[in-house]
Scaffold this active site. Structure first.
Site: not given
Ligand code: 13P
Length: 228
Positions: A91, A158
Site C-alpha cells: 500500500h 491505487e
Molecule cells: P480512500 O478511499 O480514502 O481514498 O483510500 C483508498 C485506499 O487507500 C484504500 O486502500
C-alpha cells in the site's frame, strides 16, 4: 466475480470493528453477495476469527516471519491464530510513510506466496509520475519483482494522488491502467482511490473490483457499494 474490499487503515477500534463486522455480515445475504467477494482489512489489533459468513478478513500488514524478535510487528503465527490468509502488500502508505520499497514488498510477497496467502498487491503512481506521462511504465516496474502469475494475486491499482483526496481518477484514466495491467497479468485488477457509494458502480463496470478507504468506515456506505 467482483472484489469489494474495505481498508480501515488505522481507524475503528476493536469494539467499533466488531460492531461493524457483525452489522455488515447480518445485512448481507447470498443474493447480494452473488458473484462478489467481500473483504475487510481492519487494523491488526482489531483482527478477530475469520469466520464470517459473507466477509473475509485480511491483514493490512504483516512481518515476513513466523515469529521472532521484531518489536512492534505482527507475524504469521498471529494471523494464523485467526485463520487469516489474506494480506495487503505494498500500500502506498506503507511505501511512503514506512519506507517499504519494491524490494521489501517483493520479499513480503514471496514469503506470503509461499504460505499460499491471497495477496492484494498495491501499486500506483504519484502525481509527479502521472504528470510526466510515465505512469504505465512505472506501474509495470512496480510489478517487476513479483510473480504476476501467482494464482492468489489481486492487483490493486491505487494512484497516490487519488487516495484520501476526494479526487478520484476519471473512468478513462482508470480504464487505461486496468487494460494495461490486464496485458501483464491475469490477476483481477481492482481500483482504489476516493471510491464511494456514488462512483463505485461505474468503476466496477471497468475493473474487477474496488479497494475502499474512507467510505468503507461507514457500514451503510460500504453496504451500498456492495449492493450496487
Ligand atoms: P480512500 O478511499 O480514502 O481514498 O483510500 C483508498 C485506499 O487507500 C484504500 O486502500
Amino acid at each position: 466475480m467482483k472484489v469489494i474490499a474495505g481498508n480501515f487503515k488505522s481507524n475503528l477500534t476493536r469494539n467499533a470493528s466488531l460492531q461493524y463486522l457483525n452489522a455488515l455480515d447480518s445485512k448481507l445475504d447470498s443474493r447480494i453477495c452473488d458473484n462478489k467477494q467481500i473483504y475487510i482489512f481492519p487494523s491488526n489489533t482489531s483482527l478477530v476469527q475469520n469466520n464470517y459468513k459473507y466477509i473475509t478478513l485480511g491483514a493490512q500488514n504483516c512481518n515476513d516471519s513466523n515469529s521472532g524478535a521484531f518489536t512492534g510487528e505482527t507475524s504469521l503465527l498471529h494471523l494464523e491464530e485467526f485463520d487469516i490468509d489474506t494480506i495487503l502488500i505494498g500500500h502506498s502508505e506503507r511505501r511512503n510513510l514506512f519506507f517499504e520499497n519494491d524490494d521489501i514488498c517483493a520479499r513480503k510477497f514471496n514469503y506470503f506466496k509461499n504460505k499460499n496467502f491471497r495477496i492484494f498487491y498495491c501499486i500506483g503512481e504519484s502525481l509527479d509520475v502521472r504528470k510526466n506521462n510515465k505512469y504505465l511504465q512505472f506501474l509495470e516496474s512496480q510489478l517487476k519483482a513479483i510473480d504476476t502469475n501467482y494464482k492468489n494475486l489481486i492487483i490493486a491499482y491505487e494512484p497516490i494522488w487519488a487516495i484520501g483526496t476526494g479526487l478520484n481518477a476519471t473512468l478513462e484514466q482508470i480504464g487505461e491502467c486496468v487494460r494495461y495491467l490486464r496485458d501483464i497479468s491475469n490477476a483481477p485488477i481492482i481500483y482504489g482511490g476516493s471510491v464511494n457509494e456514488n462512483n463505485s458502480s461505474d468503476i466496477l463496470k471497468i475493473s474487477d473490483g474496488v479497494l475502499v478507504g474512507s467510505a468503507s468506515l461507514d457500514v451503510d456506505k460500504f453496504y451500498q457499494i456492495i449492493k450496487e
